[in-house]
Write an enzyme that holds these catalytic residues in place. Structure first.
Site, mmCIF file in Angstrom:
data_model
loop_
_atom_site.group_PDB
_atom_site.id
_atom_site.type_symbol
_atom_site.label_atom_id
_atom_site.label_comp_id
_atom_site.label_asym_id
_atom_site.label_seq_id
_atom_site.Cartn_x
_atom_site.Cartn_y
_atom_site.Cartn_z
ATOM 1 N N SER A 1 0.799 -1.219 0.000
ATOM 2 C CA SER A 1 0.000 0.000 0.000
ATOM 3 C C SER A 1 0.840 1.280 0.000
ATOM 4 C CB SER A 1 -0.940 0.028 1.210
ATOM 5 O OG SER A 1 -0.212 0.192 2.409
ATOM 6 N N LYS B 1 0.887 4.805 6.733
ATOM 7 C CA LYS B 1 0.295 5.585 5.642
ATOM 8 C C LYS B 1 0.944 6.967 5.638
ATOM 9 C CE LYS B 1 -2.796 2.352 4.749
ATOM 10 N NZ LYS B 1 -2.688 1.517 3.531
#
Length: 249
Positions: A103, A164
């Site tokens: 990701s 993230k």
């Protein structure tokens, strides 16, 4: 609305061992180990220095080796200083993580081993993650590791660590539409790279669109699906919250 949890991570197990070892050696000192002061005289230390030395090494002087004590007492005393050092390093300074997914490509690949600073934003108590001192707040573009809030109450993600990039800070109006990011109505600029040439665990995404997103003072690479747009997003970030996205859009 985040899901409450207590995650048994490495720091939690270290803390449990340290508490147990401290209790074992303390009870041994109080109840069983009556040291002959003529054979092993205690150095001339103040009460505080003796207490501090015991807190760090579980002994009152360097000559005390626990040779005549049960194995559990010996092991507790010998391993305590080493694991205390590991606990302090992991809990307050830096913690290792391994990237579990793609990701954050192209910045990080699946399987990458990273060290994450534990004090950039402040000092927190390990295990319970209670912040004592705040230095600064996360900024747009920062890559952060956080406990997944698990709004959907999915048991698979309870207590999971995610990594993230911060895209929106409290009060921001975030729009992501047709692979274009807007913050508070401002269109974020991009630079085009050649199509992505994947290596190692990222080789499966060779040929994806590769761009450089000029977000605040932290420009970074992102990957885009060449044949369709990513999911659209429209959100206002509440106070005390942050909006994050992976670099692999």
């Amino acid at each position: 609305n985040a899901s409450p949890f207590f995650a048994w991570d490495v720091s939690s197990y270290l803390a449990l061992f340290l508490i147990t070892a401290f209790a074992i050696v303390s009870l041994d000192h109080l109840l069983f180990n009556k040291t002959d002061q003529t054979a092993h005289p205690t150095p001339n230390k103040t009460g505080f220095s003796k207490f501090a030395y015991f807190i760090m090494f579980l002994r009152f002087n360097k000559n005390e080796k626990y040779l005549n004590r049960p194995k559990i007492v010996q092991w507790s005393a010998e391993f305590f200083p080493v694991l205390l050092l590991v606990f302090v390093l992991r809990g307050f300074i830096v913690e290792p993580f391994r990237i579990p997914s793609n990701s954050m490509m192209p910045t990080l690949l699946t399987g990458d081993f990273i060290l994450v600073s534990k004090f950039n934003y402040g000092i927190s108590i390990p295990v319970i993650n209670k912040k004592l001192i705040e230095f600064k707040k996360p900024e747009r573009g920062d890559s952060i590791v956080f406990r997944y809030p698990n709004y959907e109450k999915n048991a698979k993600y309870q207590g999971a660590d995610f990594i993230k990039r911060v895209v929106g800070v409290p009060g921001d109006k975030v729009v992501y539409r047709e692979d274009q990011l807007y913050i508070n109505g401002e269109k974020i600029a991009y630079e085009d790279y050649a199509d992505y040439q994947g290596v190692e665990s990222g080789s499966g995404m060779t040929g994806f669109t590769h761009k450089r997103e000029l977000l605040a003072t932290n420009p970074h690479g992102i990957l885009l699906e060449p044949n369709q747009y990513s999911r659209a997003v429209k959100a206002v970030v509440p106070a005390g919250h942050y909006f994050v996205m992976g670099d692999n859009r």
